[in-house]
Design an enzyme around this catalytic site. Structure first.
Site, PDB file in Angstrom:
ATOM      1  N   SER A 117       0.739  -1.137  -0.166  1.00  0.00           N
ATOM      2  CA  SER A 117      -0.105   0.014   0.042  1.00  0.00           C
ATOM      3  C   SER A 117       0.850   1.242   0.058  1.00  0.00           C
ATOM      4  CB  SER A 117      -1.021   0.097   1.151  1.00  0.00           C
ATOM      5  OG  SER A 117      -1.631  -1.280   1.196  1.00  0.00           O
ATOM      6  N   GLU A 147      -2.749 -14.763   1.536  1.00  0.00           N
ATOM      7  CA  GLU A 147      -3.253 -14.016   2.501  1.00  0.00           C
ATOM      8  C   GLU A 147      -4.786 -14.303   2.788  1.00  0.00           C
ATOM      9  OE1 GLU A 147      -2.596  -9.573   2.123  1.00  0.00           O
ATOM     10  OE2 GLU A 147      -2.576  -9.273   4.133  1.00  0.00           O
TER      11      GLU A 147
HETATM   12  C1  FAD Z   1      -4.394  -2.777  10.418  1.00  0.00           C
HETATM   13  C2  FAD Z   1      -3.990  -2.680   8.804  1.00  0.00           C
HETATM   14  C3  FAD Z   1      -2.857  -3.264   8.527  1.00  0.00           C
HETATM   15  C4  FAD Z   1      -2.483  -3.288   7.280  1.00  0.00           C
HETATM   16  N1  FAD Z   1      -1.136  -3.529   6.967  1.00  0.00           N
HETATM   17  C5  FAD Z   1      -0.495  -3.454   5.735  1.00  0.00           C
HETATM   18  C6  FAD Z   1       0.745  -4.004   5.408  1.00  0.00           C
HETATM   19  O1  FAD Z   1       1.483  -4.800   6.110  1.00  0.00           O
HETATM   20  N2  FAD Z   1       1.099  -3.655   3.852  1.00  0.00           N
HETATM   21  C7  FAD Z   1       0.372  -3.166   3.310  1.00  0.00           C
HETATM   22  O2  FAD Z   1       1.016  -2.865   1.917  1.00  0.00           O
HETATM   23  N3  FAD Z   1      -0.764  -2.759   3.537  1.00  0.00           N
HETATM   24  C8  FAD Z   1      -1.284  -2.789   4.613  1.00  0.00           C
HETATM   25  N4  FAD Z   1      -2.635  -2.296   4.916  1.00  0.00           N
HETATM   26  C9  FAD Z   1      -3.213  -1.555   3.987  1.00  0.00           C
HETATM   27  C10 FAD Z   1      -4.451  -2.259   3.377  1.00  0.00           C
HETATM   28  O3  FAD Z   1      -4.193  -3.121   2.339  1.00  0.00           O
HETATM   29  C11 FAD Z   1      -5.193  -1.070   2.768  1.00  0.00           C
HETATM   30  O4  FAD Z   1      -5.778  -0.106   3.782  1.00  0.00           O
HETATM   31  C12 FAD Z   1      -6.456  -1.539   1.698  1.00  0.00           C
HETATM   32  O5  FAD Z   1      -6.019  -2.423   0.588  1.00  0.00           O
HETATM   33  C13 FAD Z   1      -7.521  -0.581   1.440  1.00  0.00           C
HETATM   34  O6  FAD Z   1      -6.638   0.573   0.811  1.00  0.00           O
HETATM   35  P1  FAD Z   1      -6.969   2.189   1.094  1.00  0.00           P
HETATM   36  O7  FAD Z   1      -6.689   1.974   2.631  1.00  0.00           O
HETATM   37  O8  FAD Z   1      -5.897   2.952   0.388  1.00  0.00           O
HETATM   38  O9  FAD Z   1      -8.418   2.434   0.876  1.00  0.00           O
HETATM   39  P2  FAD Z   1      -8.903   2.573  -0.664  1.00  0.00           P
HETATM   40  O10 FAD Z   1      -8.618   1.640  -1.688  1.00  0.00           O
HETATM   41  O11 FAD Z   1      -8.890   4.300  -1.014  1.00  0.00           O
HETATM   42  O12 FAD Z   1     -10.577   2.415  -0.185  1.00  0.00           O
HETATM   43  C14 FAD Z   1     -11.254   3.440   0.401  1.00  0.00           C
HETATM   44  C15 FAD Z   1     -12.804   2.929   0.392  1.00  0.00           C
HETATM   45  O13 FAD Z   1     -13.098   2.679  -0.875  1.00  0.00           O
HETATM   46  C16 FAD Z   1     -13.719   1.470  -1.091  1.00  0.00           C
HETATM   47  N5  FAD Z   1     -13.293   1.107  -2.498  1.00  0.00           N
HETATM   48  C17 FAD Z   1     -12.097   1.144  -3.075  1.00  0.00           C
HETATM   49  N6  FAD Z   1     -12.173   0.697  -4.308  1.00  0.00           N
HETATM   50  C18 FAD Z   1     -13.387   0.012  -4.532  1.00  0.00           C
HETATM   51  C19 FAD Z   1     -13.994  -0.652  -5.528  1.00  0.00           C
HETATM   52  N7  FAD Z   1     -13.567  -1.038  -6.785  1.00  0.00           N
HETATM   53  N8  FAD Z   1     -15.282  -0.984  -5.456  1.00  0.00           N
HETATM   54  C20 FAD Z   1     -16.237  -0.675  -4.322  1.00  0.00           C
HETATM   55  N9  FAD Z   1     -15.367  -0.024  -2.945  1.00  0.00           N
HETATM   56  C21 FAD Z   1     -14.143   0.294  -3.396  1.00  0.00           C
HETATM   57  C22 FAD Z   1     -12.957   0.688  -0.231  1.00  0.00           C
HETATM   58  O14 FAD Z   1     -13.564  -0.622   0.093  1.00  0.00           O
HETATM   59  C23 FAD Z   1     -12.825   1.475   0.983  1.00  0.00           C
HETATM   60  O15 FAD Z   1     -14.078   1.638   1.758  1.00  0.00           O
HETATM   61  C24 FAD Z   1      -3.087  -2.403   6.409  1.00  0.00           C
HETATM   62  C25 FAD Z   1      -4.549  -1.730   6.665  1.00  0.00           C
HETATM   63  C26 FAD Z   1      -4.607  -1.772   8.026  1.00  0.00           C
HETATM   64  C27 FAD Z   1      -5.946  -1.349   8.145  1.00  0.00           C
END
Ligand code: FAD
Length: 395
Positions: free
Chosen positions: A134, A254
């Site tokens: 991410s 995962e």
């Molecule tokens: C506790 C925790 C640990 C984590 N650990 C890691 C890690 O070790 N390494 C790592 O790389 N990442 C990690 N992450 C990140 C995690 O993978 C991302 O938060 C996740 O993939 C969502 O991406 P974003 O936060 O950028 O949200 P966004 O992708 O910006 O999404 C925002 C909102 O829009 C919705 N959304 C987005 N796209 C769509 C779609 N196509 N259709 C419908 N709805 C959609 C999502 O469901 C969400 O509600 C971690 C996150 C958390 C909370």
């Protein structure tokens, strides 16, 4: 489908149970029930020693093939292992990212020399990993990653520039698997082309790890800045520019087998919530009693779906029913956190009582369950498109 356990599986269960019970007495008594989501800061040195104890006795990486240092367990036995680990309240595993994500990826996509270099230290508990996917502008839309890697002038290394975010356990990790752009997409190619899956050592000048404080008050994840970070030219898994397929392979691990034993951890938490409800009299309230019963039913559904998934997985790969697993457990667990807060009532706001704090942490951390490893919305897209064959979402 026969849900009874065979005599062989029962004796395997006894073997795991005995090992865990014996190990978690004496020297390791303090780590029992500690670590894991929401409590990740706890007892690092002691849990690292536990990780190495498991490794020394052949109880890490149990689902990996024997030639790579695992036990080659079937999915069914793998789940039994996880169930017994949770039953014994084994501590949150410091090596889980290496064991469940990077290791299986290197086994599936890595070269023999990468397998020789990177797998044994995971088995032994000597090297910890973190996941660098991410970024501020790449989460669900992962192919948007902007971190770049270019060959060094001498050509023997990659030089990495960019930023990752939400990187769990990066502050402890020795290595990070980084999805980075090594070339722009070619004409007519999508942005998924030109990405590479790099293995980057964390302890070097070109990497800065900045903790992010979470609602729990701890910093389980971090921002990671790469400014001229280096890794050897050979540390690309699956070939230069072909990182997307490798990254998707990791995500399948995962969301797959490692979560099948999940319900046992939740069972411990629900037992805790139920004990509080009984002690405080909340369990006499008919609505609360109904919610506690509903939570038990949710756990049974999870267990039966795990068994159904296993029954269809003789080939070693998970079938369509596995697609609902992440959505179901994440939603269940978030609800369990809410139930815990309602059972504790105003006491949930008072910090200092370890029992209250442990359940409050379940509530706070479980808000993240429906986000990481693919948010609920993304899981629904996956179920719709891959499981049900519905038309693809417009991109
Ligand atoms: C506790 C925790 C640990 C984590 N650990 C890691 C890690 O070790 N390494 C790592 O790389 N990442 C990690 N992450 C990140 C995690 O993978 C991302 O938060 C996740 O993939 C969502 O991406 P974003 O936060 O950028 O949200 P966004 O992708 O910006 O999404 C925002 C909102 O829009 C919705 N959304 C987005 N796209 C769509 C779609 N196509 N259709 C419908 N709805 C959609 C999502 O469901 C969400 O509600 C971690 C996150 C958390 C909370």
């Amino acid at each position: 489908m026969d849900l009874r356990e065979s005599a062989d599986d029962r004796s395997f269960r006894d073997e795991v149970r005995t090992f865990m019970e014996e190990g978690l007495r004496g020297d390791f008594a303090a780590v029992r029930g500690r670590g894991g989501p929401g409590d990740e800061h706890a007892l690092f040195d002691e849990r690292l020693a536990w990780e190495r104890h498991l490794g020394a006795h052949g109880w890490t990486c149990v689902g990996w093939p024997k030639e790579h240092g695992g036990r080659g367990l079937s999915l069914r036995r793998h789940v039994i292992y996880h169930e017994e680990y949770a039953r014994a309240r084994g501590p949150g595993r410091l090596g889980h990212i290496g064991e469940t994500l990077l290791g299986p990826t290197v086994i599936a996509f890595g070269s023999p020399s990468q397998q020789r270099r990177f797998l044994p230290p995971i088995v032994a508990g000597d090297e910890l990993w973190c996941q660098g996917y991410s970024e501020p502008d790449a989460g669900s839309d992962l192919a948007n990653v902007a971190t770049r890697a270019v060959p060094s002038p001498e050509g023997d290394e990659w030089v990495v520039e960019g930023q990752k975010v939400w990187t769990s356990l990066a502050h402890w990790a020795d290595w990070c698997f980084v999805l980075a752009r090594t070339a722009p997409p070619g004409p007519g190619e999508s942005k998924h082309a030109g990405l590479s899956y790099l293995l980057v050592p964390m302890r070097q000048d070109g990497i800065e790890v900045r903790p992010i404080v979470q609602m729990t008050g701890d910093s389980e994840f971090n921002e990671v800045f790469f400014s001229g970070a280096r890794t050897a030219a050979g540390n690309v898994v699956g070939g230069e520019g072909r990182g997307w397929a490798v990254a998707m392979g990791t995500l399948a691990f995962e969301r797959g087998a490692s979560t099948l034993g999940q319900q046992l951890n939740f069972r411990n938490e629900l037992a805790h919530v139920t004990a509080v409800a009984r002690r405080t009299g909340v369990a006499d309230d008919p609505v609360m009693r109904q919610r506690l019963a509903q939570a038990h039913i949710g756990l049974e559904i999870m267990r039966l779906n795990a068994l159904r998934t296993l029954a269809g997985s003789e080939s070693g790969t998970l079938g369509r029913e596995a697609l609902v697993g992440k959505l179901y457990w994440a939603t269940f667990h978030r609800g369990l956190g809410e139930l815990a807060m309602d059972v504790m009532g105003a006491a949930a706001l008072v910090s200092g009582d370890p029992e209250v704090d442990a359940l409050a942490r379940v509530f706070l951390f479980s808000r993240a369950d429906t986000i990481y490893a693919g948010s609920n919305e993304i899981q629904r897209n996956i179920i719709g498109e891959r499981g049900l064959g519905l038309p693809r979402e417009p991109r």
